[in-house]
Design an enzyme around this catalytic site. Structure first.
Site, PDB file in Angstrom:
ATOM      1  N   LYS A  61       0.840  -1.189   0.000  1.00 57.42           N
ATOM      2  CA  LYS A  61       0.000   0.000   0.000  1.00 57.42           C
ATOM      3  C   LYS A  61       0.881   1.247   0.000  1.00 57.42           C
ATOM      4  O   LYS A  61       1.935   1.275   0.655  1.00 57.42           O
ATOM      5  CB  LYS A  61      -0.898  -0.033   1.236  1.00 57.42           C
ATOM      6  CG  LYS A  61      -1.960   1.046   1.325  1.00 57.42           C
ATOM      7  CD  LYS A  61      -2.821   0.791   2.568  1.00 57.42           C
ATOM      8  CE  LYS A  61      -3.930   1.805   2.723  1.00 57.42           C
ATOM      9  NZ  LYS A  61      -4.779   1.494   3.900  1.00 57.42           N
ATOM     10  N   SER A  99      -9.380   1.527   3.088  1.00 50.87           N
ATOM     11  CA  SER A  99      -8.569   2.340   2.203  1.00 50.87           C
ATOM     12  C   SER A  99      -7.541   1.545   1.410  1.00 50.87           C
ATOM     13  O   SER A  99      -6.892   2.091   0.505  1.00 50.87           O
ATOM     14  CB  SER A  99      -7.856   3.420   3.017  1.00 50.87           C
ATOM     15  OG  SER A  99      -6.989   2.854   3.989  1.00 50.87           O
ATOM     16  N   SER A 111      -9.818  -0.878   7.002  1.00 48.92           N
ATOM     17  CA  SER A 111      -9.184  -0.669   5.698  1.00 48.92           C
ATOM     18  C   SER A 111      -8.488  -1.879   5.104  1.00 48.92           C
ATOM     19  O   SER A 111      -8.147  -1.880   3.925  1.00 48.92           O
ATOM     20  CB  SER A 111      -8.197   0.504   5.783  1.00 48.92           C
ATOM     21  OG  SER A 111      -8.892   1.714   5.960  1.00 48.92           O
TER      22      SER A 111
END
Length: 442
Positions: free
Chosen positions: A80, A155, A179
């Protein structure tokens, strides 16, 4: 190449150990697929080809010499875009951090590299990680693998997309309010939320440090266990002989079923039945501590997030997606007294929750009460964006508020996950239970 995308991380690792797969070929194949895939630019923020191939070369040499560093040595994963990567931009999905280039790797990336994992690249995410939807018009919006017109969940949106679309064998994401678990559930993956404070956040772009956690998005519970061990610098949990027979599972009845859609509800109830058939005792109960804790979410999450980012945001607010900007700024409505009192109350509620659940092996609930919303409507309907984002995050937020370890598993119904939650620092127990639940669901 296709067979690589169908294999779990652990199966790839075993194939490398047996000499059936060359880590260099494996890394090159995933990089080639990522560059050629029509959705790649919506999944990867940037690839790290030179680093990946150098790490694959080193892994190949260790395999040749019989000194592999572990089961996953040579297996390629995505990261990420909030994990610092030395010499490579880390922008956390925000124009506010454009061209931010760290000088050293995040601690968890250092641990993964030392264990032999190959870093393929950085994946797109919600802006500054502050949305459960994964919609990001500032950088890119990763689509859901089950509906290309819908968002993938956030996210860790690109993290889930990289695995679901076959462009990485596994992914490392972060979870502050859901997330990891939301995009994992919506893309039919396994997602692990670790206990706050267990895995170091050094070199990770923060959202709300008191809630921020790190975890994998992968294909199997075994993969999750092996990656967790690397990130935690601990032995891998023993999953052998895992069973649900005699286990006591508590179905959380309050809050998490409010306004739930038909598909997630049906998928959850079918999962509960499979757990029962596998020998688990199912008990249903309301936990008042959860209802009370939900009232604190707006105070605690948004206040800390805005305190973290206020100066940066207010220096250039026009660079932000208005919905995310509004959510950050809402944290400015609370006083220091509100925040401190909120944490004091939450500590008491956490104790109440643990006392009420002490006799159970896990608490179970639907991972998300809704399905992935259409991206176009989220962009054009501000009220819908707000209500869907809050609904999306509601169930997963239980684990963050209560400080728990949590694991989402695919149910077999597209974009519907089931979550198991256990007390803080009980990841090994959770993963063992998750292995048994995975078998029951299969």
């Amino acid at each position: 190449m296709v067979e690589y995308t169908e294999m779990s991380m652990c199966d790839l690792g075993r194939a490398i150990g047996a000499g059936d797969v060359d880590p260099r070929d494996l890394a090159a194949a995933f990089l080639d697929m990522a560059k050629a895939h029509p959705l790649s630019d919506r999944i990867y923020a940037r690839l790290m080809e030179d680093r990946a191939m150098a790490e694959a070369e080193a892994s190949w040499a260790r395999a040749r010499d019989g000194v592999r560093r572990g089961l996953l040595d040579g297996v390629p994963v995505s990261w990420k875009d909030l994990f610092d990567t030395a010499g490579v931009a880390t922008e956390a999905g925000s124009a506010l951090l454009k061209d931010r280039v760290p000088t050293k790797d995040a601690e968890v990336l250092r641990r993964a590299t030392n264990a032999g994992l190959v870093a393929l690249g950085k994946t797109h995410m919600s802006e500054l990680a502050f949305s459960g939807l994964g919609l990001n018009p500032v950088t890119a919006t990763t689509p859901c693998v089950n509906d290309l017109d819908a968002v993938s969940g956030g996210s860790s949106s690109g993290a889930a997309g990289s695995v679901a679309f076959g462009l990485a064998s596994g992914a490392i994401g972060s979870d502050t309010g859901g997330s990891v678990r939301i995009p994992a559930a919506w893309n039919d993956l396994v997602g692990l939320k670790t206990t706050s404070g267990r895995i170091p956040l050094d070199g990770v772009v923060p959202l709300a440090a008191a809630f921020d956690t790190i975890g994998p998005l992968v294909k199997t519970v075994e993969d999750a266990a092996e990656v967790f061990a690397i990130l935690d610098s601990s032995p891998a949990p023993d999953l052998k002989g895992a069973t649900l027979k005699g286990k006591r599972l508590l179905v959380l009845e309050n809050v998490v079923f409010d306004d739930i859609r038909d598909a997630p509800l049906d998928a959850f109830e079918a999962s509960v039945q499979k757990f029962r058939e596998a020998g688990a005792e199912i008990i249903r109960a309301e936990l008042p501590a959860v209802t009370d804790a939900m009232e604190l979410a707006g105070i605690l999450f948004t206040t800390e997030a805005y305190a973290e980012w206020r100066e940066v945001i207010e220096a250039a607010p026009d660079l932000m997606f208005p919905r995310i900007l509004e959510r950050f700024r809402s944290g400015g409505a609370f006083s220091g007294v509100d925040y401190v009192a909120g944490w004091k109350k939450l500590a008491s509620l956490r104790a109440d929750y643990l006392k009420a659940t002490v006799g159970f092996d896990a608490v179970i609930l639907p991972t998300a009460p809704n399905l992935p919303p259409k991206a176009d409507r989220l962009m054009t309907d501000a009220e819908y964006y707000v209500t869907e984002n809050l609904l999306t995050l509601r169930n997963t937020r239980v684990g963050n508020l209560m400080g728990l370890a949590a694991l989402t598993l695919p149910t077999g119904i597209p974009s519907c996950g089931v979550t198991l939650q256990t007390p803080p620092m009980s990841e090994a127990r959770l993963l063992r239970l998750g292995k048994a639940a995975e078998a029951a669901l299969a």
